[in-house]
Design a protein around this motif. Structure first.
Motif, PDB file in Angstrom:
ATOM      1  N   GLY A   1      -6.652  75.748  81.591  1.00 20.35           N
ATOM      2  CA  GLY A   1      -5.540  74.936  82.105  1.00 20.35           C
ATOM      3  C   GLY A   1      -4.398  75.805  82.592  1.00 20.35           C
ATOM      4  O   GLY A   1      -3.832  75.574  83.670  1.00 20.35           O
ATOM      5  N   HIS A   2      -4.072  76.827  81.800  1.00 21.58           N
ATOM      6  CA  HIS A   2      -2.958  77.702  82.187  1.00 21.58           C
ATOM      7  C   HIS A   2      -3.294  78.538  83.428  1.00 21.58           C
ATOM      8  O   HIS A   2      -2.433  78.773  84.282  1.00 21.58           O
ATOM      9  CB  HIS A   2      -2.554  78.594  81.007  1.00 21.58           C
ATOM     10  N   LEU A   3      -4.546  78.962  83.529  1.00 18.20           N
ATOM     11  CA  LEU A   3      -4.969  79.734  84.702  1.00 18.20           C
ATOM     12  C   LEU A   3      -4.841  78.888  85.968  1.00 18.20           C
ATOM     13  O   LEU A   3      -4.316  79.344  86.997  1.00 18.20           O
ATOM     14  CB  LEU A   3      -6.420  80.205  84.517  1.00 18.20           C
ATOM     15  N   ALA A   4      -5.309  77.638  85.871  1.00 10.63           N
ATOM     16  CA  ALA A   4      -5.230  76.740  87.031  1.00 10.63           C
ATOM     17  C   ALA A   4      -3.780  76.444  87.386  1.00 10.63           C
ATOM     18  O   ALA A   4      -3.404  76.402  88.566  1.00 10.63           O
ATOM     19  CB  ALA A   4      -5.982  75.437  86.728  1.00 10.63           C
ATOM     20  N   ALA A   5      -2.929  76.244  86.364  1.00 13.11           N
ATOM     21  CA  ALA A   5      -1.514  75.930  86.622  1.00 13.11           C
ATOM     22  C   ALA A   5      -0.815  77.100  87.296  1.00 13.11           C
ATOM     23  O   ALA A   5      -0.020  76.916  88.231  1.00 13.11           O
ATOM     24  CB  ALA A   5      -0.813  75.571  85.310  1.00 13.11           C
ATOM     25  N   ALA A   6      -1.103  78.315  86.851  1.00 19.82           N
ATOM     26  CA  ALA A   6      -0.501  79.500  87.469  1.00 19.82           C
ATOM     27  C   ALA A   6      -0.971  79.645  88.910  1.00 19.82           C
ATOM     28  O   ALA A   6      -0.169  79.963  89.808  1.00 19.82           O
ATOM     29  CB  ALA A   6      -0.844  80.754  86.660  1.00 19.82           C
ATOM     30  N   GLY A   7      -2.256  79.397  89.138  1.00 19.34           N
ATOM     31  CA  GLY A   7      -2.806  79.519  90.486  1.00 19.34           C
ATOM     32  C   GLY A   7      -2.165  78.524  91.442  1.00 19.34           C
ATOM     33  O   GLY A   7      -1.819  78.861  92.581  1.00 19.34           O
ATOM     34  N   ARG A   8      -1.997  77.312  90.950  1.00 17.96           N
ATOM     35  CA  ARG A   8      -1.365  76.286  91.799  1.00 17.96           C
ATOM     36  C   ARG A   8       0.095  76.639  92.078  1.00 17.96           C
ATOM     37  O   ARG A   8       0.565  76.518  93.219  1.00 17.96           O
ATOM     38  CB  ARG A   8      -1.472  74.915  91.119  1.00 17.96           C
ATOM     39  N   THR A   9       0.818  77.092  91.053  1.00 19.93           N
ATOM     40  CA  THR A   9       2.232  77.459  91.246  1.00 19.93           C
ATOM     41  C   THR A   9       2.356  78.553  92.302  1.00 19.93           C
ATOM     42  O   THR A   9       3.175  78.471  93.230  1.00 19.93           O
ATOM     43  CB  THR A   9       2.838  77.947  89.916  1.00 19.93           C
ATOM     44  N   ARG A  10       1.519  79.581  92.166  1.00 19.21           N
ATOM     45  CA  ARG A  10       1.547  80.719  93.103  1.00 19.21           C
ATOM     46  C   ARG A  10       1.268  80.243  94.532  1.00 19.21           C
ATOM     47  O   ARG A  10       2.008  80.575  95.467  1.00 19.21           O
ATOM     48  CB  ARG A  10       0.496  81.743  92.663  1.00 19.21           C
ATOM     49  N   ALA A  11       0.210  79.439  94.694  1.00 19.62           N
ATOM     50  CA  ALA A  11      -0.171  78.964  96.029  1.00 19.62           C
ATOM     51  C   ALA A  11       0.938  78.095  96.633  1.00 19.62           C
ATOM     52  O   ALA A  11       1.247  78.194  97.826  1.00 19.62           O
ATOM     53  CB  ALA A  11      -1.478  78.186  95.945  1.00 19.62           C
ATOM     54  N   MET A  12       1.556  77.264  95.802  1.00 16.65           N
ATOM     55  CA  MET A  12       2.611  76.392  96.322  1.00 16.65           C
ATOM     56  C   MET A  12       3.846  77.207  96.718  1.00 16.65           C
ATOM     57  O   MET A  12       4.496  76.911  97.725  1.00 16.65           O
ATOM     58  CB  MET A  12       2.981  75.317  95.290  1.00 16.65           C
ATOM     59  N   LEU A  13       4.165  78.238  95.942  1.00 16.67           N
ATOM     60  CA  LEU A  13       5.315  79.081  96.306  1.00 16.67           C
ATOM     61  C   LEU A  13       5.062  79.788  97.641  1.00 16.67           C
ATOM     62  O   LEU A  13       5.981  79.945  98.458  1.00 16.67           O
ATOM     63  CB  LEU A  13       5.621  80.100  95.197  1.00 16.67           C
ATOM     64  N   HIS A  14       3.812  80.190  97.881  1.00 17.29           N
ATOM     65  CA  HIS A  14       3.491  80.800  99.184  1.00 17.29           C
ATOM     66  C   HIS A  14       3.624  79.782 100.310  1.00 17.29           C
ATOM     67  O   HIS A  14       4.103  80.105 101.403  1.00 17.29           O
ATOM     68  CB  HIS A  14       2.086  81.410  99.148  1.00 17.29           C
TER      69      HIS A  14
END
Ligand code: ZN
Length: 354
Positions: free
Chosen positions: A74-87
């Motif tokens: 869950g945390h891996l997916a949340a970090a990935g989504r946050t990173r992609a959205m910031l880009h």
């Protein structure tokens, strides 16, 4: 409120009280995983043409991560989504200058405004995006994130939320406020100049965050509990603590936070102005601002997209808010808070504090 019109722009201000304001909206979502272009006047409530139309200088666009399971996956997916959205948010400011300008500091927001370019301020809605890893906070701060909403609905590793999620196994509270990790998150946010956003947090989390943070906190999109009984809204004790510590409450446009059991089509800019009036009476004009939650549930009759921002300003002007007060509510206060966060970060880097 006493009118305080600068003679220099007096005539224009009488005709259009919104003219010449450096207006900042502190909470707007982006479509995800993909959606209409931000560069064209399309179905989004906030795109760059509508910012120009509405005379809104800068927007905090949020990387919003819904709360889910608090395990490694869950945390891996949340970090990935946050990173992609910031880009994706940063991509609204292409290097060729054809869109907005990525604005990481208060000075940069003012410079973008002076250049006539929309300021794009990245932020994160839900500290779930950093899981239990402070190095992710550093990474996201480097990508420009200027605030993190500590929780969304549902408790996370940082603290308790105002609204627990039973389907994720939440009790009413887990920590009784901030977790130990949450305390260290706030310390690191202070060091990095990332503002602490207490919208969505439980009252206990919020009160402890205010005590812990060395920079004033922000509620990026919240309304007044005294006017509308909703768990997401802030009560008078919370308002008093925020004001006493130099913080800021950004009134939002979510209809069921503004008026209980109202249909969104019945709620108007007058309801928003009622919440602003109450906040100003309770806290003072230095502690109130605007965060629409457009493209994330915000919008009322007469203010359905950011191009209609002048309608709210006109309502406030009708109620007697003068030039100086409108400038504070629309952007001056949040610029002050950003600068304060930058000062706290700078002070934590000086050798004296090492
Ligand atoms: Zn929200």
């Amino acid at each position: 409120m006493v009118s305080d019109i600068n003679p220099r722009d007096g005539l224009q201000a009488i005709e259009n009280p919104h003219a010449g304001l450096l207006a900042i909206d502190t909470h707007v979502d982006i479509p995800w995983p993909e959606g209409p272009s931000p560069f064209e006047d399309g179905p989004r409530c906030v795109d760059l043409p509508k910012l120009r139309q509405g005379g809104v200088a800068a927007v905090c666009f949020v990387a919003y991560v819904p709360q889910s399971h608090r395990d490694a996956a869950g945390h891996l997916a949340a970090a990935g989504r946050t990173r992609a959205m910031l880009h994706t948010i940063a991509a609204m400011a292409p290097p060729d200058g054809s869109g907005g300008i990525l604005t990481r500091t208060a000075d940069e927001i003012e410079a973008a405004y002076a250049a006539g370019k929309p300021g794009i301020i990245p932020a994160i809605e839900n500290g779930y995006g950093i899981g239990r890893d402070l190095s992710l906070l550093d990474e996201f701060a480097d990508l420009g994130a200027r605030y993190i909403t500590l929780t969304h609905n549902g408790h996370n590793e940082i603290g308790d939320a105002a609204i627990p999620l039973r389907n994720l196994g939440d009790d009413d509270m887990q920590y009784g406020g901030l977790s130990d990790f949450g305390q260290s998150v706030i310390d690191r946010m202070n060091e990095r100049g990332v503002m602490v956003d207490i919208s969505h947090a439980a009252k206990s989390t919020m009160m402890q965050a205010v005590q812990r943070s060395r920079a004033p906190v922000l509620a990026s999109h919240s309304c007044m509990r005294a006017l509308c009984e909703h768990k997401r809204n802030l009560d008078d004790e919370q308002l008093e603590l925020i004001a006493a510590t130099g913080g800021l409450v950004q009134i939002t446009m979510v209809s069921n936070f503004l008026r209980a059991k109202a249909r969104s089509t019945d709620v108007t800019v007058a309801d928003i102005a009622d919440h602003i009036d109450y906040a100003v009476q309770r806290m003072g004009v230095d502690h109130v601002g605007i965060g629409t939650d457009f493209d994330g549930g915000g919008g009322v009759k007469g203010f359905t997209h950011i191009g209609q921002a002048p309608n709210l300003t006109a309502e406030l002007a009708r109620r007697g808010y003068g030039r100086e007060e409108l400038a504070k509510i629309w952007g001056g206060n949040v610029l002050r808070l950003l600068r304060r966060a930058e000062e706290v970060a700078a002070a934590s880097r000086t050798p004296a504090n090492a």
